[in-house]
Design a protein around this motif. Structure first.
Motif, short mmCIF file in Angstrom:
data_model
loop_
_atom_site.label_atom_id
_atom_site.label_comp_id
_atom_site.label_asym_id
_atom_site.label_seq_id
_atom_site.Cartn_x
_atom_site.Cartn_y
_atom_site.Cartn_z
N LEU A 258 0.82 -1.21 0.00
CA LEU A 258 0.00 0.00 0.00
C LEU A 258 0.85 1.26 0.00
CD1 LEU A 258 -3.01 -0.75 2.41
CD2 LEU A 258 -3.13 -0.02 0.02
N PHE A 259 1.93 1.24 0.76
CA PHE A 259 2.79 2.42 0.85
C PHE A 259 3.43 2.73 -0.51
CE2 PHE A 259 6.06 5.28 2.32
CZ PHE A 259 5.49 5.88 3.43
N LEU A 260 3.82 1.69 -1.24
CA LEU A 260 4.42 1.90 -2.55
C LEU A 260 3.40 2.38 -3.57
CD1 LEU A 260 6.75 -1.25 -2.78
CD2 LEU A 260 7.42 1.13 -2.36
N ILE A 261 2.15 1.92 -3.46
CA ILE A 261 1.12 2.30 -4.42
C ILE A 261 0.55 3.68 -4.13
CG2 ILE A 261 -1.18 1.74 -5.31
CD1 ILE A 261 -0.53 -1.19 -4.89
N VAL A 262 0.19 3.91 -2.87
CA VAL A 262 -0.50 5.15 -2.50
C VAL A 262 0.47 6.28 -2.19
CG1 VAL A 262 -2.18 6.15 -0.89
CG2 VAL A 262 -2.41 3.77 -1.61
N VAL B 114 -5.07 12.42 4.60
CA VAL B 114 -5.77 11.15 4.83
C VAL B 114 -6.89 10.94 3.82
CG1 VAL B 114 -5.23 11.06 7.29
CG2 VAL B 114 -7.30 12.23 6.53
N SER B 115 -6.92 11.74 2.78
CA SER B 115 -7.98 11.61 1.79
C SER B 115 -7.79 10.36 0.95
CB SER B 115 -8.00 12.85 0.87
OG SER B 115 -6.78 12.94 0.15
N GLY B 116 -8.88 9.88 0.36
CA GLY B 116 -8.80 8.70 -0.49
C GLY B 116 -8.29 7.50 0.27
N LEU B 117 -7.24 6.86 -0.28
CA LEU B 117 -6.66 5.68 0.34
C LEU B 117 -5.43 5.99 1.19
CD1 LEU B 117 -6.91 3.16 -2.65
CD2 LEU B 117 -8.49 3.46 -0.73
N LYS B 118 -5.09 7.27 1.33
CA LYS B 118 -3.91 7.64 2.11
C LYS B 118 -4.10 7.28 3.58
CE LYS B 118 -2.74 11.50 -0.95
NZ LYS B 118 -2.63 12.98 -1.06
N GLY B 119 -5.27 7.63 4.11
CA GLY B 119 -5.53 7.30 5.50
C GLY B 119 -5.54 5.81 5.74
N LEU B 120 -6.10 5.06 4.80
CA LEU B 120 -6.12 3.60 4.91
C LEU B 120 -4.72 3.03 4.96
CD1 LEU B 120 -7.53 0.80 4.76
CD2 LEU B 120 -7.41 1.02 2.27
N SER B 121 -3.85 3.47 4.03
CA SER B 121 -2.49 2.93 3.97
C SER B 121 -1.71 3.25 5.25
CB SER B 121 -1.76 3.48 2.75
OG SER B 121 -1.68 4.89 2.79
N LEU B 122 -1.90 4.45 5.79
CA LEU B 122 -1.22 4.81 7.03
C LEU B 122 -1.74 3.97 8.20
CD1 LEU B 122 -1.07 8.70 6.66
CD2 LEU B 122 0.85 7.09 6.51
N SER B 123 -3.04 3.70 8.20
CA SER B 123 -3.62 2.88 9.26
C SER B 123 -3.10 1.44 9.21
CB SER B 123 -5.14 2.88 9.15
OG SER B 123 -5.67 4.16 9.37
N ILE B 124 -2.94 0.90 8.01
CA ILE B 124 -2.40 -0.45 7.86
C ILE B 124 -0.95 -0.49 8.31
CG2 ILE B 124 -1.84 -2.27 6.21
CD1 ILE B 124 -4.81 -1.99 6.84
N GLY C 70 -6.14 -10.11 0.89
CA GLY C 70 -6.88 -9.97 2.14
C GLY C 70 -6.84 -8.60 2.77
N VAL C 71 -5.86 -7.77 2.40
CA VAL C 71 -5.75 -6.45 3.00
C VAL C 71 -5.85 -5.35 1.95
CG1 VAL C 71 -4.35 -4.90 4.40
CG2 VAL C 71 -4.33 -7.35 4.86
N VAL C 72 -4.93 -5.35 0.98
CA VAL C 72 -4.90 -4.28 -0.02
C VAL C 72 -6.20 -4.22 -0.81
CG1 VAL C 72 -3.72 -3.37 -2.05
CG2 VAL C 72 -2.38 -4.40 -0.20
N VAL C 73 -6.60 -5.36 -1.39
CA VAL C 73 -7.81 -5.40 -2.20
C VAL C 73 -9.05 -5.22 -1.34
CG1 VAL C 73 -9.25 -6.82 -3.70
CG2 VAL C 73 -6.78 -6.80 -4.01
N THR C 74 -9.16 -6.01 -0.27
CA THR C 74 -10.37 -5.99 0.56
C THR C 74 -10.63 -4.63 1.17
OG1 THR C 74 -10.17 -8.33 1.08
CG2 THR C 74 -11.51 -7.00 2.56
N TYR C 75 -9.64 -4.09 1.90
CA TYR C 75 -9.85 -2.84 2.62
C TYR C 75 -9.96 -1.65 1.68
CZ TYR C 75 -8.76 -5.54 6.81
OH TYR C 75 -8.77 -6.47 7.81
#
Length: 326
Positions: A64-68, A185-195, A228-233
């Motif tokens: 996620l960090f590499l993508i987002v 934290v907009s979009g998927l940024k907040g998600l990636s930081l949370s993971i 299980g994480v990147v795609v699902t969440y």
């Protein structure tokens, strides 16, 4: 090439198709999660479920960090509680879910976990007709879990209940992460930081296990982390952006269906006839819900547009509103 954002994607989805889009995202995310869990169970023979959870989160965090490419240094003080709370909930939910799967069948563990999302869906029900749809899904859940309770380990159910509690929080946070806060934290940024935070929380269990992972284990971890994480969440986060937490809570009723089917096909966990009757009931409830969701899609879209205006005021950005609402 235009930069991908969740808001931009949500704006491109016609208002009359937002219910269907949310269903497709949640469905694909659910299948990815159950398939990844089935493969992750192969690692339980070598590592503890908590260790597997931590390694899975670590791999997903890197992807996620590499993508987002989020910037943690750009977070404002008001962003941190949202990011840290989501990371904590995800850690507890996935850890307890993996522990449950190590004791009881996948379909049963998913069914009990779903009760958390179901509770959130009931909080958002405003019409009696929608209440009956939700009750139909709940009856299906009872038919799936009931016949197997006595033959399963109680500790597995306790972990599943813990996961269900966290699922309630996850259902709500999926719809709000990235909609309230700064652009960091907009979009998927907040998600990636949370993971990433979740992976750090589980480091005491995952770090000692990494040196013992062989080639086959790394292959499974990468697949499990991605599916299980990147795609699902990611899919759940996008679905949460185009509809309400209550709708997503009921869409999660498809999880027991996918869990039971995948558990049967990939793990050979055959359930009772009543369990499969419950699966059919839940599937019918989900189909009826999609029809109701599409009927009220314009109303849902309008609520999302209002939320965009509120968020834009706090983040000093212009709102993105669907052309259908102009």
């Amino acid at each position: 090439m235009a930069k991908f954002t969740v808001d931009a994607l949500a704006a491109k989805i016609p208002s009359e198709h937002r219910g269907t889009a949310a269903l497709a995202l949640v469905m694909l995310g659910s299948i990815s999660l159950q398939v990844s869990t089935a493969f992750a169970s192969d690692l339980f023979q070598q590592f503890t479920p908590i260790a597997v959870t931590g390694m899975r989160m670590a791999v997903a965090a890197v992807i996620l960090f590499l993508i987002v490419r989020p910037n943690p240094f750009a977070l404002k003080a008001s962003d941190w509680p949202q990011v840290l709370l989501y990371g904590l909930v995800v850690s507890l939910m996935t850890g307890s879910f993996y522990m449950a799967v190590s004791y009881i069948p996948l379909g049963i563990a998913v069914t009990v976990e779903y009760l958390g999302a179901f509770a959130i869906s009931l909080l958002g029900v405003k019409r009696v007709r929608d209440s009956f749809i939700s009750l139909g899904a709940l009856i299906g859940v009872a038919l799936i879990a009931g016949p197997t309770f006595e033959s399963s380990h109680l500790i597995g159910y306790l972990f599943a209940v813990m996961s269900a509690t966290c699922m309630g929080g996850y259902t709500f946070l999926s719809a709000h992460l990235g909609t309230k806060g700064s652009p960091a934290v907009s979009g998927l940024k907040g998600l990636s930081l949370s993971i990433c935070f979740s992976a750090l929380l589980l480091t005491p269990w995952s770090a000692p296990s990494f040196p013992r992972v062989d080639f086959n284990g790394w292959f499974l971890l990468v697949m499990v982390g991605f599916l299980g994480v990147v795609v699902t969440y990611s899919f759940d986060a996008i679905a949460g952006r185009i509809t309400s937490p209550a709708v997503i809570g009921v869409l999660f009723s498809l999880d027991p269906v996918n869990g039971a089917i995948i558990g049967t096909l990939l793990l050979g966990q055959v359930l009772s006839i009543w369990s499969y009757v419950g699966i059919v009931l839940i599937a019918c409830s989900g189909a009826l819900l999609v029809w109701q969701t599409n009927k009220s899609a314009i109303k849902i879209s309008a609520n999302t547009a209002i939320l965009d205006v509120v968020v834009s005021t706090r983040t000093q950005q212009l709102p993105i509103i669907s052309k259908d609402l102009k």
